[in-house]
Design a protein around this motif. Structure first.
Motif, PDB file in Angstrom:
ATOM      1  N   GLU A 102       0.899  -1.329  -0.021  1.00 11.37           N
ATOM      2  CA  GLU A 102       0.039   0.022  -0.152  1.00 11.37           C
ATOM      3  C   GLU A 102       0.877   1.507  -0.120  1.00 11.37           C
ATOM      4  OE1 GLU A 102      -2.999   0.817  -0.163  1.00 11.37           O
ATOM      5  OE2 GLU A 102      -3.986  -1.035  -0.317  1.00 11.37           O
ATOM      6  N   GLU A 103       0.220   2.400  -0.009  1.00 11.80           N
ATOM      7  CA  GLU A 103       0.974   3.525  -0.139  1.00 11.80           C
ATOM      8  C   GLU A 103       1.669   3.961   1.357  1.00 11.80           C
ATOM      9  OE1 GLU A 103      -1.775   6.711  -1.180  1.00 11.80           O
ATOM     10  OE2 GLU A 103      -1.993   6.082  -3.152  1.00 11.80           O
ATOM     11  N   ILE A 104       2.386   4.596   1.288  1.00 11.62           N
ATOM     12  CA  ILE A 104       3.361   5.031   2.448  1.00 11.62           C
ATOM     13  C   ILE A 104       2.682   5.688   3.685  1.00 11.62           C
ATOM     14  CG2 ILE A 104       5.579   6.102   3.421  1.00 11.62           C
ATOM     15  CD1 ILE A 104       6.896   5.282   1.089  1.00 11.62           C
ATOM     16  N   ASN A 105       2.535   5.689   4.703  1.00 11.42           N
ATOM     17  CA  ASN A 105       2.031   6.519   5.760  1.00 11.42           C
ATOM     18  C   ASN A 105       3.167   7.131   6.253  1.00 11.42           C
ATOM     19  OD1 ASN A 105      -0.773   5.583   5.928  1.00 11.42           O
ATOM     20  ND2 ASN A 105      -0.062   3.744   6.143  1.00 11.42           N
ATOM     21  N   ARG A 106       3.346   8.474   6.376  1.00 15.16           N
ATOM     22  CA  ARG A 106       4.377   9.100   6.534  1.00 15.16           C
ATOM     23  C   ARG A 106       4.764   9.250   8.113  1.00 15.16           C
ATOM     24  NH1 ARG A 106       7.054   8.998   2.013  1.00 15.16           N
ATOM     25  NH2 ARG A 106       5.983   9.530   0.235  1.00 15.16           N
ATOM     26  N   TYR A 112      -4.461   7.009   9.176  1.00 16.25           N
ATOM     27  CA  TYR A 112      -5.613   5.864   8.979  1.00 16.25           C
ATOM     28  C   TYR A 112      -5.780   5.015   7.883  1.00 16.25           C
ATOM     29  CZ  TYR A 112     -10.214   3.753   8.893  1.00 16.25           C
ATOM     30  OH  TYR A 112     -11.439   2.774   8.904  1.00 16.25           O
ATOM     31  N   GLN A 113      -5.431   3.860   7.686  1.00 13.92           N
ATOM     32  CA  GLN A 113      -5.539   3.106   6.412  1.00 13.92           C
ATOM     33  C   GLN A 113      -5.971   1.685   6.339  1.00 13.92           C
ATOM     34  OE1 GLN A 113      -1.634   1.953   4.582  1.00 13.92           O
ATOM     35  NE2 GLN A 113      -2.206   3.368   2.955  1.00 13.92           N
ATOM     36  N   SER A 131      15.280  12.387  12.051  1.00 18.77           N
ATOM     37  CA  SER A 131      14.953  13.582  12.115  1.00 18.77           C
ATOM     38  C   SER A 131      13.682  13.791  13.011  1.00 18.77           C
ATOM     39  CB  SER A 131      14.673  14.209  10.792  1.00 18.77           C
ATOM     40  OG  SER A 131      13.458  13.357  10.037  1.00 18.77           O
ATOM     41  N   VAL A 132      12.586  12.784  12.962  1.00 18.87           N
ATOM     42  CA  VAL A 132      11.417  12.845  13.748  1.00 18.87           C
ATOM     43  C   VAL A 132      11.163  11.879  14.666  1.00 18.87           C
ATOM     44  CG1 VAL A 132      10.267  14.272  11.820  1.00 18.87           C
ATOM     45  CG2 VAL A 132      10.339  11.745  11.824  1.00 18.87           C
ATOM     46  N   LEU A 133      12.330  11.045  15.056  1.00 18.96           N
ATOM     47  CA  LEU A 133      12.238  10.052  16.000  1.00 18.96           C
ATOM     48  C   LEU A 133      10.759   9.177  15.781  1.00 18.96           C
ATOM     49  CD1 LEU A 133      13.519  11.800  19.083  1.00 18.96           C
ATOM     50  CD2 LEU A 133      14.691  10.498  17.324  1.00 18.96           C
ATOM     51  N   ASP A 134      10.806   8.732  14.510  1.00 17.05           N
ATOM     52  CA  ASP A 134       9.456   7.987  14.166  1.00 17.05           C
ATOM     53  C   ASP A 134       9.611   7.118  12.942  1.00 17.05           C
ATOM     54  OD1 ASP A 134       6.757   7.054  14.523  1.00 17.05           O
ATOM     55  OD2 ASP A 134       5.840   8.896  13.382  1.00 17.05           O
ATOM     56  N   ARG A 135       8.829   6.448  12.638  1.00 14.55           N
ATOM     57  CA  ARG A 135       8.760   5.692  11.372  1.00 14.55           C
ATOM     58  C   ARG A 135       7.687   5.958  10.422  1.00 14.55           C
ATOM     59  NH1 ARG A 135      11.654   0.841  11.391  1.00 14.55           N
ATOM     60  NH2 ARG A 135      12.893   0.463  13.393  1.00 14.55           N
ATOM     61  N   GLU A 136       8.056   5.575   9.099  1.00 10.44           N
ATOM     62  CA  GLU A 136       7.040   5.524   8.120  1.00 10.44           C
ATOM     63  C   GLU A 136       6.600   3.995   7.955  1.00 10.44           C
ATOM     64  OE1 GLU A 136       8.589   7.185   4.353  1.00 10.44           O
ATOM     65  OE2 GLU A 136       9.476   5.283   3.799  1.00 10.44           O
ATOM     66  N   TRP A 137       5.331   3.852   7.635  1.00  6.03           N
ATOM     67  CA  TRP A 137       4.756   2.423   7.487  1.00  6.03           C
ATOM     68  C   TRP A 137       4.201   2.247   6.032  1.00  6.03           C
ATOM     69  CZ3 TRP A 137       5.371  -1.152  11.142  1.00  6.03           C
ATOM     70  CH2 TRP A 137       6.084  -0.824  12.273  1.00  6.03           C
ATOM     71  N   ALA A 180      -5.224  -0.200  10.211  1.00  4.57           N
ATOM     72  CA  ALA A 180      -4.969   0.275  11.331  1.00  4.57           C
ATOM     73  C   ALA A 180      -5.298   2.047  11.519  1.00  4.57           C
ATOM     74  CB  ALA A 180      -3.610  -0.039  11.917  1.00  4.57           C
ATOM     75  N   THR A 181      -5.299   2.531  12.551  1.00  6.46           N
ATOM     76  CA  THR A 181      -5.341   3.875  12.896  1.00  6.46           C
ATOM     77  C   THR A 181      -4.370   4.046  13.880  1.00  6.46           C
ATOM     78  OG1 THR A 181      -6.823   5.584  13.377  1.00  6.46           O
ATOM     79  CG2 THR A 181      -7.259   3.779  14.334  1.00  6.46           C
ATOM     80  N   THR A 182      -3.592   5.216  13.593  1.00  6.10           N
ATOM     81  CA  THR A 182      -2.498   5.320  14.884  1.00  6.10           C
ATOM     82  C   THR A 182      -2.506   7.041  15.089  1.00  6.10           C
ATOM     83  OG1 THR A 182      -0.917   6.218  13.100  1.00  6.10           O
ATOM     84  CG2 THR A 182      -1.048   3.692  13.760  1.00  6.10           C
ATOM     85  N   THR A 183      -1.987   6.999  16.475  1.00  4.20           N
ATOM     86  CA  THR A 183      -1.838   8.389  17.111  1.00  4.20           C
ATOM     87  C   THR A 183      -0.489   8.626  17.408  1.00  4.20           C
ATOM     88  OG1 THR A 183      -2.565   7.694  19.334  1.00  4.20           O
ATOM     89  CG2 THR A 183      -4.286   8.735  17.921  1.00  4.20           C
TER      90      THR A 183
END
Length: 210
Positions: A102-106, A112-113, A131-137, A180-183
């Motif tokens: 699927e498309e990338i979640n930044r 929500y996807q 740079s943001v201490l996070d992951r794309e999915w 999933a949906t994420t916060t």
């Protein structure tokens, strides 16, 4: 029914003990009984990534994700290690007819996807950004003929609080993960997930994307 894991509350041995009991309890579903011995890559030493490392995980052909485990480490860039388990889909669902990413979640954003084209989640791909201490999915999705989802719902939040260990195991094997949906917390630099679970029709339908 879903089980949230708190640290030390369930180890892999207990999981193996419980799963045969679930088989008996789920006997009413008949065709939805799974060969539990085929649980893959779900052990304490089976992390699919190192901290700050990207990864790509796909279930074996004809299987879907039924469990997600993760641990958080603030010292390692507020990152997580991840682990997944897969199960074969029942014969009544048939073989997957196509699979795709699927498309990338930044990174750094809430999102929500669900799998497009009525697909089911059969893998995850992720890349870490310092740079943001996070992951794309990205979700790896597979479609099963022209089956359509229905009776969809969201799980509770995993983990229950930012920074905690996360352990989601689906015990309802006639429900499948569709997304999933994420916060995302800009303070904790961590995510909470709610997984989208759906039943699938036992007949083909004409809707391309429900």
């Amino acid at each position: 029914m879903f089980s949230a894991r708190s640290p030390g509350s369930m180890d892999l041995t207990l999981l193996w003990v419980l799963l045969p009991l679930v088989t008996m309890a789920q006997g009413q579903y008949g065709d939805y009984e799974y060969p539990y011995q085929q649980y893959h890559d779900y052990s304490d030493d089976g992390w699919v990534n190192l901290f700050r490392q990207g990864f790509s995980y796909q279930c074996p052909h004809g299987q879907v994700v039924v469990a997600v485990r993760s641990i958080f480490n603030k010292k390692e860039g507020s990152d997580r290690q991840w682990n997944y388990a897969c199960m074969p889909t029942p014969q009544s669902l048939g073989e997957p007819t196509e699979c795709w990413w699927e498309e990338i979640n930044r990174a750094g954003m809430e999102w929500y996807q669900t799998c497009s084209n009525n697909g089911l989640v059969a893998g995850f791909q992720s890349r870490y950004f310092e740079s943001v201490l996070d992951r794309e999915w990205q979700f790896y999705c597979c479609r099963y003929r022209k089956r359509c989802p229905y009776s969809c719902w969201l799980t509770t939040e995993y983990p229950g609080h930012y920074g905690e260990e996360m352990d989601m195991i689906s015990y309802n094997y006639d429900y499948y993960m569709r997304g999933a949906t994420t916060t995302f917390s800009a303070v904790e630099r961590d995510r909470q997930w709610k997984f989208i679970m759906c039943r699938m029709t036992d007949y083909d339908c004409e809707f391309a994307n429900v």
